[in-house]
Design an enzyme around this catalytic site. Structure first.
Site, PDB file in Angstrom:
ATOM      1  NE  ARG A 167      83.898  -8.436-142.553  1.00  0.00           N
ATOM      2  CZ  ARG A 167      84.095  -9.741-142.366  1.00  0.00           C
ATOM      3  NH1 ARG A 167      84.705 -10.164-141.270  1.00  0.00           N
ATOM      4  NH2 ARG A 167      83.725 -10.606-143.290  1.00  0.00           N
ATOM      5  CB  SER A 249      79.180  -8.357-146.382  1.00  0.00           C
ATOM      6  OG  SER A 249      79.504  -9.678-146.676  1.00  0.00           O
ATOM      7  CD  GLU A 349      81.639  -5.840-143.899  1.00  0.00           C
ATOM      8  OE1 GLU A 349      82.276  -5.687-144.960  1.00  0.00           O
ATOM      9  OE2 GLU A 349      81.306  -6.952-143.474  1.00  0.00           O
TER      10      GLU A 349
HETATM   11  N1  EPU Z   1      72.072 -16.750-147.292  1.00  0.00           N
HETATM   12  C1  EPU Z   1      70.812 -16.830-147.824  1.00  0.00           C
HETATM   13  N2  EPU Z   1      70.453 -15.932-148.798  1.00  0.00           N
HETATM   14  C2  EPU Z   1      71.306 -14.986-149.251  1.00  0.00           C
HETATM   15  C3  EPU Z   1      72.593 -14.899-148.684  1.00  0.00           C
HETATM   16  C4  EPU Z   1      72.961 -15.801-147.705  1.00  0.00           C
HETATM   17  O1  EPU Z   1      70.006 -17.676-147.445  1.00  0.00           O
HETATM   18  O2  EPU Z   1      70.918 -14.215-150.124  1.00  0.00           O
HETATM   19  C5  EPU Z   1      72.489 -17.733-146.279  1.00  0.00           C
HETATM   20  C6  EPU Z   1      73.507 -18.713-146.876  1.00  0.00           C
HETATM   21  O3  EPU Z   1      72.882 -19.789-147.517  1.00  0.00           O
HETATM   22  C7  EPU Z   1      74.284 -19.150-145.662  1.00  0.00           C
HETATM   23  C8  EPU Z   1      74.250 -17.921-144.776  1.00  0.00           C
HETATM   24  O4  EPU Z   1      73.189 -17.083-145.239  1.00  0.00           O
HETATM   25  O5  EPU Z   1      73.629 -20.190-145.013  1.00  0.00           O
HETATM   26  C9  EPU Z   1      75.558 -17.154-144.737  1.00  0.00           C
HETATM   27  O6  EPU Z   1      75.951 -16.811-146.077  1.00  0.00           O
HETATM   28  P1  EPU Z   1      77.486 -16.870-146.525  1.00  0.00           P
HETATM   29  O7  EPU Z   1      78.097 -18.167-146.156  1.00  0.00           O
HETATM   30  O8  EPU Z   1      77.529 -16.446-147.963  1.00  0.00           O
HETATM   31  O9  EPU Z   1      78.239 -15.808-145.627  1.00  0.00           O
HETATM   32  P2  EPU Z   1      77.815 -14.360-145.125  1.00  0.00           P
HETATM   33  O10 EPU Z   1      77.502 -14.437-143.672  1.00  0.00           O
HETATM   34  O11 EPU Z   1      76.791 -13.775-146.027  1.00  0.00           O
HETATM   35  C10 EPU Z   1      80.224 -13.688-144.379  1.00  0.00           C
HETATM   36  C11 EPU Z   1      81.065 -12.449-144.501  1.00  0.00           C
HETATM   37  C12 EPU Z   1      81.741 -12.421-145.856  1.00  0.00           C
HETATM   38  C13 EPU Z   1      82.622 -13.658-145.970  1.00  0.00           C
HETATM   39  C14 EPU Z   1      81.753 -14.903-145.815  1.00  0.00           C
HETATM   40  C15 EPU Z   1      82.591 -16.153-145.748  1.00  0.00           C
HETATM   41  C16 EPU Z   1      80.023 -10.754-143.112  1.00  0.00           C
HETATM   42  C17 EPU Z   1      79.201  -9.506-143.082  1.00  0.00           C
HETATM   43  N3  EPU Z   1      80.237 -11.273-144.322  1.00  0.00           N
HETATM   44  O12 EPU Z   1      79.189 -13.575-145.343  1.00  0.00           O
HETATM   45  O13 EPU Z   1      82.585 -11.262-145.895  1.00  0.00           O
HETATM   46  O14 EPU Z   1      83.281 -13.693-147.232  1.00  0.00           O
HETATM   47  O15 EPU Z   1      81.020 -14.845-144.570  1.00  0.00           O
HETATM   48  O16 EPU Z   1      83.302 -16.199-144.538  1.00  0.00           O
HETATM   49  O17 EPU Z   1      80.486 -11.212-142.077  1.00  0.00           O
HETATM   50  C18 EPU Z   1      82.650  -8.962-146.505  1.00  0.00           C
HETATM   51  O18 EPU Z   1      82.787  -8.712-145.312  1.00  0.00           O
HETATM   52  O19 EPU Z   1      82.603  -8.048-147.370  1.00  0.00           O
HETATM   53  C19 EPU Z   1      82.468 -10.341-146.915  1.00  0.00           C
HETATM   54  C20 EPU Z   1      82.204 -10.689-148.189  1.00  0.00           C
END
Ligand code: EPU
Length: 353
Positions: A167, A249, A349
């Site tokens: 990012r 995010s 972000e």
């Molecule tokens: N999780 C929780 N509770 C929550 C949120 C997440 O326990 O409230 C856990 C989920 O269960 C999962 C882990 O955290 O095990 C990661 O969650 P998720 O797969 O939803 O992905 P993320 O790391 O929250 C990232 C990117 C997103 C992207 C997704 C899919 C970043 C900051 N965010 O989210 O990007 O869509 O992976 O690749 O890297 C963005 O940058 O705006 C964005 C939406």
């Protein structure tokens, strides 16, 4: 070329935060910009008095914008070249990112399917090196054209010159950055070129996509199938900014050393973590925030999304919108509580202006 005065910005940022721009220019071509830069309307101290606005999908506005806002609306998309090794496609910076993904797939040029439904414009995509479901923009990036807002000179950058990181890119760093090539506030991206390699190979490692494969029994999905899955996963997890204002995010996922991670696991065995290629460990910021009990909490009308703690939302909609100040107060409270419990500093972000 028409400079508009006192322009409402709530529809120009996906949070729906109310604010005004004293002056705004819609840049529909590089020629528009050249004309403006040669006119008396151009601020004499140039770059610091100019703010470049794309789709407003990664932005928190904390007050009226005094700088001249350049709203990038440069359109157009085309295939530049097809070789046995791939397709080189180009689009104007003002094109919608998602529409660009849909268009490439419809033409039979796969490669962007994992990046479906990301809000924002093609020109903003390299700024924060958008990424989702195992693919980052830098994996498909070829080059971009931009204009230097100080000199008016047009220039082209390849992937290495963009300095992509998680990012991150040169466009997020000030010129004073120790790396020596920050362009924040000094460049306006006009066109972006992407390279979609042949033969196409699916990117399926991400847990949510593996679940879809198990659910459907499809083990060799087409690009269109992956696109449909990504759209379905995003719709289930992430709020649609047209319905509930947000900027995706809100924090980056922090990285730690294996030793730091082992220390956290000893205290918090369930912490979600992923080993990275460079030996560091990425922690799920959403999990950390969730563990601190933030889901559904709010400051004024800025709230933590109920289904994904990493996303902050405008709970008041267009009638009682949250302010940028409320968003930032909530963000700071989250940072403090995650720091107190895990000793980790979360980095926002979005761009804050
Ligand atoms: N999780 C929780 N509770 C929550 C949120 C997440 O326990 O409230 C856990 C989920 O269960 C999962 C882990 O955290 O095990 C990661 O969650 P998720 O797969 O939803 O992905 P993320 O790391 O929250 C990232 C990117 C997103 C992207 C997704 C899919 C970043 C900051 N965010 O989210 O990007 O869509 O992976 O690749 O890297 C963005 O940058 O705006 C964005 C939406």
């Amino acid at each position: 070329m028409l400079v508009e005065n006192n322009v409402a910005l709530e529809r120009l940022n996906t949070f729906g935060i109310p604010a005004r721009a004293q002056r705004l220019l819609r840049v529909r071509s590089p020629a528009d910009l050249a004309q403006l830069m040669a006119s008396p309307a151009w601020p004499t101290d140039a770059a610091p008095s100019v703010f470049v606005l794309g789709g407003g999908s990664n932005l928190v506005i904390t007050g009226d914008i005094k700088a001249l806002v350049l709203k990038v609306e440069i359109g157009g998309r085309r295939l530049l070249e097809e070789t046995p090794k791939g397709w080189l496609v180009e689009g104007g910076a003002g094109e919608s990112w998602h529409d660009f993904v849909v268009w490439t797939l419809a033409q039979g040029w796969p490669g962007l399917e994992n990046l479906a439904l990301i809000p924002g414009t093609l020109g903003a995509a390299p700024v924060q090196n958008i990424g989702a479901y195992g693919v980052e923009l830098q994996d498909r990036f070829h080059s971009l054209d931009a204009v230097d807002l100080r000199s008016g000179a047009a220039f082209t950058l390849d992937a290495a010159q963009c300095g992509f990181g998680y990012r991150d890119s040169v466009f997020k760093h000030a010129p004073s950055d120790p790396r020596g090539f920050g362009l924040a506030g000094h460049a306006l991206i006009t066109r972006v070129r992407l390279w979609l390699p042949k033969p196409w190979r699916p990117v399926l490692g991400y847990l949510d996509l593996e679940r879809k494969m198990a659910e459907t029994g499809i083990d060799a999905p087409s690009a269109q199938q992956i696109f449909d899955w990504v759209v379905a996963v995003r719709r289930a997890k992430l709020p649609d900014p047209a319905v509930l204002g947000n900027a995706g995010s809100f924090f980056k996922n922090p990285t730690v050393t294996p030793e730091q991670c082992a220390d956290i696991i000893a205290r918090e065995p369930k912490v979600v973590h992923y080993p990275m290629a460079d030996g560091s460990i990425k922690l799920a910021a959403g999990w950390l925030i969730d563990a601190c009990g933030w889901k559904g909490k709010s400051v004024g009308n800025a709230a933590v999304y109920e289904k994904q703690a990493l996303v902050l939302v405008n709970r008041g909609g267009p009638v009682h919108p949250c302010t940028g100040g409320e968003v930032m107060t909530l963000a700071k409270a989250i940072q403090t509580s995650v720091y107190e419990r895990f000793g980790l500093r979360l980095e926002p972000e979005p761009v804050v202006v």
